[in-house]
Design a protein around this motif. Structure first.
Motif, mmCIF file in Angstrom:
data_model
loop_
_atom_site.group_PDB
_atom_site.id
_atom_site.type_symbol
_atom_site.label_atom_id
_atom_site.label_comp_id
_atom_site.label_asym_id
_atom_site.label_seq_id
_atom_site.Cartn_x
_atom_site.Cartn_y
_atom_site.Cartn_z
ATOM 1 N N VAL A 312 0.837 -1.207 0.000
ATOM 2 C CA VAL A 312 0.000 0.000 0.000
ATOM 3 C C VAL A 312 0.869 1.253 0.000
ATOM 4 C CG1 VAL A 312 -1.605 1.340 1.386
ATOM 5 C CG2 VAL A 312 -1.991 -1.090 1.058
ATOM 6 N N GLN A 316 0.793 4.121 -2.701
ATOM 7 C CA GLN A 316 0.513 5.525 -2.412
ATOM 8 C C GLN A 316 1.616 6.425 -2.946
ATOM 9 O OE1 GLN A 316 -0.399 5.327 1.725
ATOM 10 N NE2 GLN A 316 -2.613 5.351 1.356
ATOM 11 N N ARG A 320 1.113 9.276 -5.682
ATOM 12 C CA ARG A 320 1.486 10.641 -5.353
ATOM 13 C C ARG A 320 2.411 11.212 -6.429
ATOM 14 N NH1 ARG A 320 0.552 14.154 -1.495
ATOM 15 N NH2 ARG A 320 2.202 15.333 -0.512
ATOM 16 N N GLU A 323 0.345 12.017 -9.340
ATOM 17 C CA GLU A 323 -0.450 13.214 -9.058
ATOM 18 C C GLU A 323 0.408 14.469 -9.244
ATOM 19 O OE1 GLU A 323 -1.845 13.073 -5.068
ATOM 20 O OE2 GLU A 323 -3.020 14.912 -5.225
ATOM 21 N N ARG A 329 -1.297 19.759 -8.631
ATOM 22 C CA ARG A 329 -1.151 20.360 -7.309
ATOM 23 C C ARG A 329 -0.718 21.817 -7.367
ATOM 24 N NH1 ARG A 329 -2.141 19.514 -2.414
ATOM 25 N NH2 ARG A 329 -0.060 19.428 -1.579
ATOM 26 N N GLU A 375 4.320 21.785 1.270
ATOM 27 C CA GLU A 375 4.238 20.411 1.744
ATOM 28 C C GLU A 375 5.022 19.454 0.840
ATOM 29 O OE1 GLU A 375 0.486 17.776 2.599
ATOM 30 O OE2 GLU A 375 0.306 19.696 3.628
ATOM 31 N N GLN A 378 8.744 19.990 1.249
ATOM 32 C CA GLN A 378 9.073 19.374 2.531
ATOM 33 C C GLN A 378 9.241 17.859 2.373
ATOM 34 O OE1 GLN A 378 5.829 19.514 5.403
ATOM 35 N NE2 GLN A 378 7.184 20.599 6.804
ATOM 36 N N GLN A 379 8.289 17.267 1.672
ATOM 37 C CA GLN A 379 8.355 15.812 1.500
ATOM 38 C C GLN A 379 9.563 15.417 0.657
ATOM 39 O OE1 GLN A 379 4.849 13.985 -0.094
ATOM 40 N NE2 GLN A 379 5.674 11.926 0.159
ATOM 41 N N GLN B 84 -6.245 11.173 -2.589
ATOM 42 C CA GLN B 84 -5.381 12.245 -3.056
ATOM 43 C C GLN B 84 -5.449 13.418 -2.085
ATOM 44 O OE1 GLN B 84 -5.901 13.215 -7.205
ATOM 45 N NE2 GLN B 84 -4.523 11.522 -7.632
ATOM 46 N N VAL B 85 -4.398 14.214 -2.136
ATOM 47 C CA VAL B 85 -4.309 15.332 -1.199
ATOM 48 C C VAL B 85 -5.552 16.214 -1.302
ATOM 49 C CG1 VAL B 85 -2.913 17.280 -0.501
ATOM 50 C CG2 VAL B 85 -1.830 15.264 -1.453
ATOM 51 N N ASP B 86 -5.989 16.450 -2.528
ATOM 52 C CA ASP B 86 -7.132 17.332 -2.712
ATOM 53 C C ASP B 86 -8.412 16.724 -2.146
ATOM 54 O OD1 ASP B 86 -5.538 19.188 -3.838
ATOM 55 O OD2 ASP B 86 -5.971 18.624 -5.908
ATOM 56 N N THR B 101 -7.428 7.226 4.980
ATOM 57 C CA THR B 101 -7.511 6.651 3.642
ATOM 58 C C THR B 101 -7.498 5.127 3.719
ATOM 59 O OG1 THR B 101 -6.281 8.555 2.867
ATOM 60 C CG2 THR B 101 -6.491 6.743 1.356
ATOM 61 N N LYS B 102 -8.357 4.512 2.899
ATOM 62 C CA LYS B 102 -8.341 3.056 2.788
ATOM 63 C C LYS B 102 -7.182 2.634 1.891
ATOM 64 C CE LYS B 102 -13.360 2.472 2.960
ATOM 65 N NZ LYS B 102 -14.520 2.132 2.119
ATOM 66 N N PRO B 103 -6.537 1.542 2.102
ATOM 67 C CA PRO B 103 -6.732 0.617 3.219
ATOM 68 C C PRO B 103 -6.159 1.183 4.511
ATOM 69 C CG PRO B 103 -4.958 -0.131 1.829
ATOM 70 C CD PRO B 103 -5.501 1.074 1.178
ATOM 71 N N HIS B 184 2.249 15.646 6.668
ATOM 72 C CA HIS B 184 1.186 14.774 6.179
ATOM 73 C C HIS B 184 1.716 13.717 5.230
ATOM 74 C CE1 HIS B 184 -2.087 16.980 8.079
ATOM 75 N NE2 HIS B 184 -1.314 18.022 7.915
ATOM 76 N N PHE B 185 2.877 13.176 5.533
ATOM 77 C CA PHE B 185 3.390 12.069 4.734
ATOM 78 C C PHE B 185 4.148 11.143 5.679
ATOM 79 C CE2 PHE B 185 7.710 13.605 4.935
ATOM 80 C CZ PHE B 185 7.554 14.978 5.066
#
Lengths: 492, 227
Positions: A312, A316, A320, A323, A329, A375, A378-379, B84-86, B101-103, B184-185
């Motif tokens: 997962v 993600q 990301r 995205e 963004r 953000e 930062q990441q 997604q962030v949005d 967020t799932k899962p 947030h990551f």
């Protein structure tokens, strides 16, 4: 309905495609041929050309025939005024003498006078009799006359004098009438020529227009047919059509980059996620078949759950990156000072660094104005720090530094780990790429890919350099002011 | 606590309902938006766990917007596959209190729901936090345990404050990262564990009996053991 007759849809389908694109239904007001923009432009051209020609013809008419008409009228008016004066001074005899004198002096033989008594009998003048049907008082008229046996055309004005005498003053305008006929004929012919020229011009314009668009539309057609490598040909003239073509080509480049991204992600899912999924599956199946105790079973399930969590996480990260690469963004862009953000990251990472016997130092200016997504940057830097901590040998030094200059801000994370061989550097930012040195460390090979995506989103770059020994990862971002322009330009 | 779960997936819903009940909560479950909205407006809950995408024509956002338009301030946690962030921003802007967020791991869900209900009660601006013999003065920014002063770095202070505010509850690593660092990551390395272990060195080690406990597969909990 479809269920009742399964063959019906296939039969009606071609009919639908023939009679009606949905757009046809939307534009019922225009007949089909008017839906050609080329034709519309041609029609507008022909109309404008015709109107200009008409305006020109009218002006020509006004300046020639009109002028002659006006001159005649002025001459008659002057004549009338002179005669009226004679009448007032000397009465009827003076008028008769004046008329006779004028007739005698009339070298061009175009003046016409007629004075009649109350019984409409001629007293003096060069007309045999009062023209029939002509009003006797204050009338302008243009009428055929017969003078000395020759038929002609005259413009006349009539008056009633005291004592019911009637006076007619006029000019022979036969020559002028002939000129007018000649001019009318010429102008009519000219209009015909204008019509032909207008149509020919319209056809030329239409074909020019079509040729300019054909380039774009054939490319578009090829692309919708699946050939994404097609590009609109640039003529090199640098005109509006070239600029349109360039814009379209840029758009196509971007689309194909995005498509490549999607393809890469699907390949990655197909290949690189298969391994951990296989592992999780094997663990579960093995446990189901071979576990002897409940504790064994639970342990296997927990390990499989951890595997799934890892999958997962990779998922993600992939999403990301996608995205970010899609550029969606950019709405979160804002001006901010990067110094507190870098200090916060050092604060977060200094504890694990010390734990691993590393020292993490920060060197950055008092203020570091940046424009972008706080953000994400930062990441990105967190990813670089993660890597640096992961690969540094104990006792090493990791340096996070930032410098601004010449419109760019460079944020560098430098370590003294194994570094990345020159041969691998170009590929290091690809998704799932893992260098030889990274074989035995945890990770999926997505960290640098994300950093690169963040850099590109901001119009910057990521460069990997040798820190002798180790790696210096440098994220170059445009400075605050320029980035604002960049983003504004990108939005426009 | 009374918790409403609006979730259309049978397996996920069954798992969550079972888990919440085992943790001592009373759970109502709706498997579509219409029933969910009906339950949410007609009954009183301590928290609502809401799926974003629901069958029945009414999605999670609509339910939340309807609740908020009726000045219903029940804490709401979104549980969504829209990650997604949005999507997250949209959910929180609409009045959601948290977004998962799932899962997801059940421990994470439970910890967040319990944290929500604490938030929902509204403690008011406390000036002093006390857990067992640990005292935190929020005005003078000082910490004492068993009357002895403990020197903390600013970030350690924030970390301890967060743990104390959620005393007796499980706090996950992600919650700490969001609540203390506002990140947030997920960092790949175990940064949070390192920070917590440093805090332990100062808060627990010199004293009798630990206050900061590790909860396996979940996170941490600050609690004064009933000695």
């Amino acid at each position: 309905m479809d269920l009742a007759s399964p063959s019906l849809p296939t039969e009606t389908a071609p009919g639908r495609t023939i009679d009606g694109p949905a757009t046809g239904a939307k534009l019922p007001a225009h007949p089909r041929f008017l839906r050609s923009a080329a034709l519309r432009f041609a029609a507008v051209y022909a109309l404008l050309f015709g109107l200009s020609a008409l305006a020109l013809a009218f002006f020509l008419w006004w300046e020639t025939v009109g002028l002659l008409d006006r001159e005649t009228d002025t001459a008659i008016a002057a004549d009338v005024q002179g005669l009226a004066q004679r009448w007032q001074e000397g009465g009827l005899p003076a008028l008769v003498i004046t008329i006779e004198n004028r007739l005698a002096e009339n070298v061009a033989d175009n003046a016409i006078y007629l004075l009649v008594d109350p019984g409409m009998r001629r007293i003096v003048g060069n007309l045999a009799s009062w023209p029939t049907g002509l009003p006797a008082h204050r009338a302008w008229a243009e009428l055929p006359i017969e003078r000395a046996g020759i038929r002609s055309l005259a413009r006349v004005r009539t008056f009633t004098l005291p004592g019911s005498f009637h006076l007619l003053v006029g000019r022979d305008v036969q020559v002028r009438a002939e000129l007018r006929d000649l001019l009318t004929g010429a102008l009519l012919w000219a209009l015909l020529v204008v019509l032909v020229l207008g149509l020919a011009g319209a056809i030329v314009i239409r074909s020019l227009f079509r040729r300019a668009l054909a380039n774009v539309s054939t490319t578009a057609a090829a692309i919708s047919a699946g050939d994404l490598s097609q590009r609109v040909r640039i003529t090199g003239r640098g005109d509006e059509f070239d600029r349109l073509s360039e814009t379209i080509n840029e758009m196509l480049e971007r689309i194909s980059r995005l498509m490549d991204g999607v393809r890469q992600v699907s390949n990655a899912i197909a290949h690189d996620l298969r391994t951990p999924i296989t592992r999780a599956r094997a663990r579960l199946e093995d446990a189901a078949l071979h576990a002897n105790t409940e504790a064994d079973l639970r342990a296997a399930i927990e390990r499989a759950t951890a595997d799934l969590d890892g999958i997962v996480a990779v998922f993600q990260a992939l999403l990301r990156i996608a995205e970010i690469e899609a550029g969606a963004r950019r709405s979160a862009f804002a001006a901010f000072d990067a110094t507190p953000m870098l200090a916060g990251l050092v604060d977060l990472y200094s504890a694990p660094a010390e734990e691993s016997g590393l020292s993490l130092v920060l060197a950055c200016p008092e203020r570091l104005p940046l424009f972008g997504d706080r953000e994400l940057i930062q990441q990105a830097i967190a990813n670089l720090l993660d890597n640096a901590l992961k690969f540094s040998p104990a006792g090493g030094l990791v340096r996070l530094s930032a410098a601004s200059g010449l419109g760019t801000v460079t944020i560098t994370v430098a370590d003294h780990g194994p570094g990345i061989p020159v041969a691998d550097r170009a590929r290091a930012t690809e998704r799932f790429f893992r260098g030889e040195a990274a074989r035995n460390t945890p990770g999926a090979g997505l960290g640098l890919a994300l950093v690169q995506a963040v850099g590109q989103l901001h119009g910057g770059t990521l460069t990997l350099a040798d820190n002798a020994p180790g790696l210096a990862a440098m994220l170059h971002l445009p400075g605050a002011v320029e980035s604002a322009h960049h983003a504004a330009a990108a939005d426009a | 606590m009374r918790i409403l779960l609006v979730e259309d997936d049978k397996d996920v819903a069954g798992f969550v309902v079972k888990g919440l009940r085992e943790s001592g909560h009373v759970v109502e479950h709706a498997d579509n938006g219409r029933d969910g909205l009906f339950l949410a407006v007609s009954e009183s809950f301590d928290a609502i766990v809401l799926d974003r995408m629901l069958p029945g024509g009414i999605d999670g956002l609509r339910i939340l917007e309807t609740l908020r338009s009726q000045h219903n301030t029940v804490p709401v946690l979104f549980l969504s596959a829209l990650g997604q962030v949005d999507d997250r921003v949209v959910g929180l802007k609409a009045g959601g209190d948290d977004y998962l967020t799932k899962p997801f791991a059940f421990a994470e869900l439970l910890a967040r729901v319990e944290a929500l209900t604490r938030r929902g009660k509204g403690e008011g601006p406390a000036t002093k936090l006390v857990v067992g013999d640990l005292e935190m003065d929020l005005l003078s920014r000082s910490v004492r345990r068993a009357g002895q002063k403990i020197d903390l770095q600013p970030r350690e202070f924030l970390l301890l404050e967060y743990l104390m505010r959620h005393a007796g509850q499980v706090v996950t690593r992600t919650m700490l990262l969001e609540g203390v660092w506002d990140y947030h990551f997920d960092p790949q390395t175990n940064v949070i564990d390192v920070h917590v272990s440093r805090l332990r060195q100062k808060v627990d080690k010199p004293f009798a009996g630990p206050l900061i406990h590790t909860v396996r597969n979940a996170g941490y909990m600050l609690r004064a053991d009933a000695a």
